[in-house]
Enzyme design. Structure first.
Site, PDB file in Angstrom:
ATOM      1  CB  CYS A 163      -1.135  -0.021   1.191  1.00  0.00           C
ATOM      2  SG  CYS A 163      -2.325   1.520   0.849  1.00  0.00           S
ATOM      3  CG  ASP A 300       1.661  -7.906  -0.259  1.00  0.00           C
ATOM      4  OD1 ASP A 300       0.993  -7.381  -1.238  1.00  0.00           O
ATOM      5  OD2 ASP A 300       1.391  -7.504   0.977  1.00  0.00           O
ATOM      6  CE  LYS A 308       5.900  -6.202  -3.722  1.00  0.00           C
ATOM      7  NZ  LYS A 308       5.535  -7.460  -4.262  1.00  0.00           N
ATOM      8  CB  ALA A 311      -7.518  -3.690  -4.191  1.00  0.00           C
ATOM      9  CB  CYS A 343      -3.860   3.155  -3.461  1.00  0.00           C
ATOM     10  SG  CYS A 343      -3.012   4.023  -2.128  1.00  0.00           S
TER      11      CYS A 343
END
Length: 408
Positions: A163, A300, A308, A311, A343
């Site tokens: 994120c 990830d 990463k 979603a 994001c």
């Protein structure tokens, strides 16, 4: 040493691991599937930013792992320690050798707190916090409420991180609180980011810069946090100039929100599955391993050049599940991942810029609106819709809005 054998073994019981287990079981109920996961807790990490802003309860972001492992899946409560792909097996710390016909690696990444000198021993005290930890996000909110004046520093490490917007979210939500309480004039906020730009997709930079200006934030790019002295309330940064020269500067603080550097897990880095940077080396569209066709990677831990985020994992598990089952049947792989990541940038309390983009920074909005504009609707989606969608849809194999816009 004991040995167990399964049709499909999934390493990791986080968002990606549980979701792909549910997706596979839904498509092929007869398969014998296991998840290797040591933790007895499962976290909904995207809400920790809201916890750090007093907008979400920390306890609502955690559930028992036993309740998150999909029905019909064997939970092997152990840590994977080694991959032996030639023998099609995974070595664990407590349950011996686990053999598979096909493998999914969904092991996430490692938060390298020790990568910043002095950080581990001062986290959670002396005004040093991070929304990247379940137990520290409430401390962030405590600090934000208590701060009446002084210097607040927010940091972002080098990419890749999970994120990439989260470091900024902490900044904006804290500043929004101080602005609303009439304190922002007495509090000086600074954002130190190791990246050369404020955000990786150019269309979102100016909308975010408007908030940097609104909150009168001192923006420092190409600036990496390298050391913290909590009791001394001092942070040190390596600053890179236009010529690439690096100098070290110190800054005092009253509040320091740190995002740690992030690396691939050691047992992946040291395995035959890794690329030169330590990530699981998969084809970025099929998510199949580049050298071992019976192995897929999601989430990830892979080398795919997407954001990463949970979603991204939600979209990837659909692609990987379909392709894995096709490979199992000896068929061509039918589905392609377009790099989708989302994001939700919480720029103020009650408004979000919902950044959605794929490979190459291409904007791929789910909804027919201008995604560069801050919206109340996106805030309601983030706070009230996405958490139940995660627990009750994504982890249960219900794939609402989970197909990529450009997926085959």
């Amino acid at each position: 040493m004991s040995t167990s054998k399964f049709d499909i073994v999934i390493v990791g019981g986080g968002a990606a691991g549980c979701a792909i287990a549910a997706s596979l079981k839904k498509r092929a109920p007869a398969l014998n599937i296991a998840i290797i996961e040591p933790s007895d807790q499962h976290f909904y990490q995207p809400a920790w930013t809201l916890v750090g802003a007093g907008e979400f309860e920390a306890q609502k972001t955690v559930r028992a792992m036993a309740d998150c492992i999909p029905a019909g899946i064997t939970w092997l409560q152990a840590s994977a320690t080694k991959f032996e792909p030639e023998q099609k097996q995974v070595i664990t710390d407590k349950l011996g050798t686990i053999q598979y016909a096909q493998l999914v690696v969904a092991a996430g990444l490692t938060l390298n707190w020790a990568g910043i000198k002095g950080l581990p021993e001062t986290l959670g005290k002396h005004g040093v916090t991070s929304n990247y930890r379940f137990d520290l996000a409430p401390y962030t909110w405590q600090l934000v409420q208590q701060l009446q004046s002084g210097k607040a520093l927010f940091t972002q490490p080098p990419m890749p991180i999970k994120c990439a917007g989260a470091p900024q979210k902490a900044l904006y939500l804290s500043c929004a609180e101080w602005l609303g309480k009439g304190r922002l004039g007495n509090i000086k906020a600074s954002f130190y980011s190791a990246t050369p730009t404020l955000f990786g997709v150019k269309e979102y930079i100016e909308p975010l810069m408007q908030y940097i200006r609104r909150y009168q934030v001192d923006l420092h790019l190409n600036s990496t946090l390298v050391e913290v002295d909590g009791p001394g309330k001092t942070a040190w940064f390596n600053i890179k100039d236009a010529e690439g020269n690096v100098s070290r500067v110190s800054e005092t603080f009253d509040l320091l929100h740190v995002v740690p550097p992030q690396i691939a897990p050691d047992f992946i880095k040291q395995s035959p599955l890794a690329n030169a940077d330590g990530w699981v080396e998969v084809d970025q569209h099929s998510l199949q391993h580049m050298r071992y066709p019976e192995i897929f990677g999601v989430g990830d831990c892979t080398n795919t050049p997407n954001a990463k985020t949970a979603a991204a994992a939600r979209k990837q598990v659909v692609i990987a599940a379909e392709n894995l089952l096709a490979a199992r049947a000896g068929q061509a792989l039918p589905s392609r991942y377009d790099g989708y990541g989302s994001c939700p940038l919480t720029v103020e309390k009650g408004k979000i810029i919902l950044a959605e983009f794929g490979y190459g920074g291409k904007i791929v909005p789910t909804f027919p609106w201008d995604s560069t504009k801050p919206r109340r609707t996106a805030w309601l989606l983030k706070k009230y819709v996405l958490p139940p969608l995660y627990w009750h849809l994504m982890l249960k194999g219900r794939e609402w809005l989970a197909r990529c816009g450009a997926c085959g």
